[in-house]
Design a protein around this motif. Structure first.
Motif, PDB file in Angstrom:
ATOM      1  N   LEU A   1      -5.086   1.038  -2.081  1.00 57.87           N
ATOM      2  CA  LEU A   1      -5.035  -0.350  -1.638  1.00 57.87           C
ATOM      3  C   LEU A   1      -5.093  -0.440  -0.115  1.00 57.87           C
ATOM      4  O   LEU A   1      -4.283   0.182   0.579  1.00 57.87           O
ATOM      5  N   GLY A   2      -6.043  -1.199   0.406  1.00 58.85           N
ATOM      6  CA  GLY A   2      -6.028  -1.580   1.807  1.00 58.85           C
ATOM      7  C   GLY A   2      -6.055  -0.448   2.805  1.00 58.85           C
ATOM      8  O   GLY A   2      -5.312  -0.484   3.775  1.00 58.85           O
ATOM      9  N   HIS A   3      -6.914   0.539   2.574  1.00 56.85           N
ATOM     10  CA  HIS A   3      -7.048   1.589   3.579  1.00 56.85           C
ATOM     11  C   HIS A   3      -8.451   2.169   3.546  1.00 56.85           C
ATOM     12  O   HIS A   3      -9.158   2.086   2.541  1.00 56.85           O
TER      13      HIS A   3
ATOM     14  N   ASN B   1     -10.110  -3.163  -1.805  1.00 54.25           N
ATOM     15  CA  ASN B   1     -10.379  -3.263  -0.374  1.00 54.25           C
ATOM     16  C   ASN B   1     -11.371  -4.396  -0.142  1.00 54.25           C
ATOM     17  O   ASN B   1     -12.406  -4.434  -0.804  1.00 54.25           O
ATOM     18  N   PRO B   2     -11.113  -5.299   0.793  1.00 49.22           N
ATOM     19  CA  PRO B   2     -12.052  -6.413   1.026  1.00 49.22           C
ATOM     20  C   PRO B   2     -13.434  -5.958   1.468  1.00 49.22           C
ATOM     21  O   PRO B   2     -14.413  -6.652   1.212  1.00 49.22           O
ATOM     22  N   LEU B   3     -13.518  -4.823   2.167  1.00 53.07           N
ATOM     23  CA  LEU B   3     -14.801  -4.296   2.628  1.00 53.07           C
ATOM     24  C   LEU B   3     -15.206  -3.105   1.773  1.00 53.07           C
ATOM     25  O   LEU B   3     -14.360  -2.316   1.341  1.00 53.07           O
TER      26      LEU B   3
ATOM     27  N   TYR C   1     -14.266  -0.330  -7.924  1.00 51.86           N
ATOM     28  CA  TYR C   1     -14.109  -0.808  -6.550  1.00 51.86           C
ATOM     29  C   TYR C   1     -14.003  -2.335  -6.595  1.00 51.86           C
ATOM     30  O   TYR C   1     -14.973  -3.021  -6.887  1.00 51.86           O
ATOM     31  N   LEU C   2     -12.811  -2.851  -6.301  1.00 50.03           N
ATOM     32  CA  LEU C   2     -12.563  -4.290  -6.307  1.00 50.03           C
ATOM     33  C   LEU C   2     -12.368  -4.785  -4.884  1.00 50.03           C
ATOM     34  O   LEU C   2     -11.702  -4.124  -4.081  1.00 50.03           O
ATOM     35  N   GLN C   3     -12.942  -5.954  -4.585  1.00 43.78           N
ATOM     36  CA  GLN C   3     -12.878  -6.500  -3.235  1.00 43.78           C
ATOM     37  C   GLN C   3     -12.095  -7.814  -3.226  1.00 43.78           C
ATOM     38  O   GLN C   3     -12.665  -8.898  -3.346  1.00 43.78           O
TER      39      GLN C   3
ATOM     40  N   GLY D   1      -2.476   1.395   2.970  1.00 42.40           N
ATOM     41  CA  GLY D   1      -2.495   1.461   4.428  1.00 42.40           C
ATOM     42  C   GLY D   1      -2.185   0.124   5.053  1.00 42.40           C
ATOM     43  O   GLY D   1      -1.557  -0.753   4.442  1.00 42.40           O
ATOM     44  N   MET D   2      -2.669  -0.068   6.272  1.00 46.08           N
ATOM     45  CA  MET D   2      -2.317  -1.267   7.033  1.00 46.08           C
ATOM     46  C   MET D   2      -3.005  -2.517   6.516  1.00 46.08           C
ATOM     47  O   MET D   2      -2.637  -3.630   6.909  1.00 46.08           O
ATOM     48  N   GLY D   3      -3.977  -2.355   5.619  1.00 42.98           N
ATOM     49  CA  GLY D   3      -4.522  -3.518   4.938  1.00 42.98           C
ATOM     50  C   GLY D   3      -3.506  -4.186   4.038  1.00 42.98           C
ATOM     51  O   GLY D   3      -3.686  -5.332   3.623  1.00 42.98           O
ATOM     52  N   ILE D   4      -2.423  -3.501   3.740  1.00 43.42           N
ATOM     53  CA  ILE D   4      -1.303  -4.060   2.975  1.00 43.42           C
ATOM     54  C   ILE D   4      -0.196  -4.559   3.898  1.00 43.42           C
ATOM     55  O   ILE D   4       0.389  -5.618   3.674  1.00 43.42           O
TER      56      ILE D   4
END
Length: 761
Positions: free
Chosen positions: A219-221, A248-250, A279-281, A368-371
């Motif tokens: 999640l988020g990295h 991840n959004p990207l 892969y989910l965005q 990561g920091m995306g969270i």
């Protein structure tokens, strides 16, 4: 990536790693070091008899392969061990005002600082100064401060355990718990959120657990850029057929496919391994809603399976947790319509994740920091803990939570006392060991420290490494405020922008790097660091120091302390003469370091206790806690013309250090002035790739912030989401936009509007 011709923007079709990584490593060596010396140095990286990489905190393997460094690790090592020098003559030829016009890349690329320096305000230059005089002047200025709490003691995560321990002793004997540090800006949500959930603010997995997991959720990295040595582990997990589900959004290349530079077959055949099986965005800021959807679906699976269901680990929940019924009621009450709207993900996709999770007997969640870098960062972390608790994924092989720390010792610095919120046990042990009573009042974290500097109530800043003014959000407020300080002291290896915000008195104190020999009165010394999985190991530099005038971080801290505290109870000189004595003192204050000096001499070091791995929960009730996410809400007001912006790192940087101007996995070369946008958003707003854009915040209160002339680049990013580079994008993040529970700035959830400046490409 782009159908239009935009200078510096072109598709990159190769996998992450592979020959591209080797070419980039060779280029870093060629630009910074002599090749033979570089080869020897890099082969010592992360080896038992070598030095710890100054880059990320991913742990070392028990077995040693041909090399234990990655592309970005090679950049970090060569950047530090560069042959370039910045002697006093450089500063004589350049005023501080002129240097402020340089780019961040150019400042650091000048090379290593060689001599202690003091700022001459009349001439607007830094001038060489002897160490004793520098310490004496710093000590005099600190003793003259009206209030110890008007001094901020910042710590970078690259500081060793030994340096960080002495530093916190210095500040506490001086009279303050003001400890802003880089953890405040990245994983403070972990440090605050996980103790409430599982009783400790650290990850619970070991590297061996990745050999036993049956499912990995990421999640988020973006490991290919921010912790590339992790890619070897993900490569191994994927190749043994374990599903890897990415949120991840990207779209990030390293999470799609990776070629291991240590795999002869992949290198020879130009092959690669698929990493993500799913892969989910999600929308930026939609992570907690997505997790809530997965947990809601899990409860529905459990109910459908009947009374003998094994979807939830009910025995674990009953014996080891509290709060399950309240969480379950909240999940049942949540509507799928709201979950889809806030997460940006369809119900079916979240149900499929729940089904995969229910099939796995051992699951690891990495994040990561995306969270963490959201206004809901602490709650985001706690939802991950909730998900793992539902199936008992603590205290068994192949399972647990894995926060991905950045700097190589950011976790260790915290472990040895760098905290603005000391507990009574820490304070008591310091007093018992050293004979002085440290202050008990909580001090400042990074945001609070800068707010105090802006307000004028904090008048001095001591920085043990780092680039604080550039790392923090809101440069429009921070940079002018720092130039009004009475005193700024920076312990550093290289020049950066924060050093040039001089105030009335400023000092640059050059220190040894991780790669260099550290010889004290007692002989050659080793320092220690703690990786992101709580392994503590030794680091021994072997290179000749960049200058004979350099001193180690522990020696510099001790020098400042002795000059500031003439009646100190701490035997500073004795401790610095032999770092074993520092480690003995750490053991006395922190019992988890029992037999520290003996165990650190074992190759690979030792692991600190992690009670959740034994299903022991150091919470007030003695049980792990299910903690609800308060409703479903977007992190920022979105919809219509309002998008949500996140800041990201390029592949050619590490935190604020810019190694170069390429971000090859995203197809960006030689520039950083870009705004990544979803193609449908571009079309809806009447924009085209290559348009010069103005980005303006949309908080709807007070003055909005702007970033001008970034170039629109179409990229596979979630609808309604945009991304630009950090730290350039920090101008869009207000200082008061942060997670109230942890103080973590919300770099990754800023409401913005975008508009065309002109149509030039």
């Amino acid at each position: 990536m782009s159908e239009n011709e935009i200078p510096g923007i072109r598709p990159y079709h190769a996998p992450a790693g592979g020959w591209g990584a080797l070419r980039a490593t060779a280029r870093a060596i060629r630009e910074q070091m002599d090749a033979p010396e570089a080869a020897v140095t890099l082969l010592r990286t992360n080896k038992p008899d070598g030095f710890d990489c100054p880059g990320c905190a991913w742990p070392d393997k028990k077995h040693t392969s041909t090399f234990q460094f990655c592309e970005n690790g090679a950049k970090a090592v060569t950047w530090e061990a560069t042959s370039k020098r910045v002697p006093p003559e450089f500063f004589a030829a350049h005023t501080v005002t002129s240097l402020l016009e340089w780019s961040d890349y150019d400042l650091e690329n000048e090379g290593r600082l060689t001599h202690p320096l003091a700022y001459n305000a009349e001439r607007d230059v830094f001038e060489a100064i002897e160490w004793d005089e520098a310490f004496a002047r710093i000590g005099e200025l600190l003793r003259g401060m009206d209030d110890p709490n008007g001094v901020e003691f910042y710590t970078s995560g690259r500081a060793s355990n030994e340096a960080a321990f002495l530093y916190q002793l210095f500040a506490r004997e001086y009279g303050t718990n003001n400890f802003p540090d880089c953890s405040n800006m990245c994983h403070e949500a972990t440090s605050v959120g996980l103790p409430q959930s599982i009783g400790i603010g650290k990850g619970t997995v070991s590297l061996d657990d990745f050999d036993h997991c049956e499912l990995l959720i990421a999640l988020g990295h973006n490991p290919g850029t921010n912790h590339p040595r992790m890619m070897g582990t993900l490569h191994e997990v994927a190749r043994r057929g374990v599903p890897i589900i990415v949120f991840n959004p990207l779209r990030e290349r390293a999470l799609e496919r990776f070629a291991d530079p240590q795999s002869p077959v992949e290198m020879a055949t130009l092959g690669a391994t698929e990493i993500a099986s799913t892969y989910l965005q999600p929308k930026i800021g939609g992570d907690a809603a997505a997790l809530k959807g997965v947990m809601k679906a899990l409860l529905e699976l459990d109910a459908a399976a009947g009374p003998d269901s094994t979807v939830l680990d009910r025995a674990f929940i009953a014996e080891h947790t509290e709060g399950f019924e309240a969480l379950a009621a909240d999940l049942r009450a949540a509507s799928w319509q709201d979950i889809e709207a806030v997460s940006g993900l369809p119900e079916d996709a979240l149900r499929q994740v729940a089904e995969a999770y229910a099939r796995s007997n051992a699951t690891i969640v990495t994040y990561g920091m995306g969270i963490t870098q959201h206004s809901t960062g602490t709650q985001n972390v706690q939802q991950i803990a909730n998900l793992l608790l539902l199936r008992g994924n603590f205290g068994k092989p192949g399972a647990g939570i894995c926060p991905l720390r950045g700097h190589s010792n950011v976790q260790g610095d915290r472990t040895v006392g760098i905290t603005e919120k000391p507990g009574p046990d820490l304070l008591r042990r310091i007093e018992d060991t050293f004979g002085f009573a440290p202050p008990a009042a909580h001090g400042h974290d990074a945001v609070a420290a800068m707010q105090a500097i802006v307000a004028g109530s904090s008048k001095a800043l001591i920085c043990l490494g780092g680039n604080l003014a550039v790392a923090l959000p809101d440069p429009e407020a921070c940079l002018p405020a720092m130039r009004k300080l009475d005193l700024a002291v920076h312990v550093a290896t290289k020049l950066n922008r924060t050093h040039l915000l001089t105030g009335k008195h400023a000092f640059l104190l050059p220190c040894l790097g991780r790669t260099e020999r550290d010889i004290q009165a007692g002989g050659p010394q080793a320092v220690t660091v703690e990786d992101s999985m709580s392994m503590v190991h030794a680091s021994r530099g072997k290179l000749k120091p960049a200058s004979g005038a350099l001193r180690s971080e522990p020696a510099i801290v001790a020098g400042m302390a002795m000059a500031t505290l003439p009646h100190s109870k701490v035997p500073w000189a004795e401790l610095v003469a032999d770092y074993d004595r520092i480690r003995d003192a750490i053991e006395a204050v922190f019992p988890d370091f029992v037999q520290y000096n003996q165990r650190i001499r074992i190759p690979g070091g030792f692991r600190l206790p992690l009670p959740p791995t034994q299903r022991v929960w150091n919470t007030p009730s003695g049980k792990a806690q299910f903690l609800r996410f308060d409703g479903l809400r977007e992190d920022a007001a979105t919809g219509g013309t309002i998008l949500t912006l996140t800041t990201i790192r390029s592949h050619d940087q590490y935190n604020t250090t810019i190694y170069g101007l390429d971000d090859r996995y995203r197809g960006v070369f030689g520039r950083r002035d870009v705004l990544f946008m979803n193609r449908e958003d571009l079309d809806a707003l009447g924009l085209a790739e290559g348009d010069a854009l103005r980005v303006e915040t949309a908080f709807g209160k007070g003055a909005e912030r702007r970033m001008d002339s970034v170039v629109a680049v179409a990229y596979p990013i979630a609808r309604g989401s945009v991304a630009t580079y950090y730290p350039e994008g920090n101008c869009l993040v207000p200082l008061d936009h942060f997670d109230r529970a942890s103080g973590t700035p919300s770099y990754k959830s800023v409401p913005v509007r975008v508009a065309r400046v002109d149509a030039a490409r």
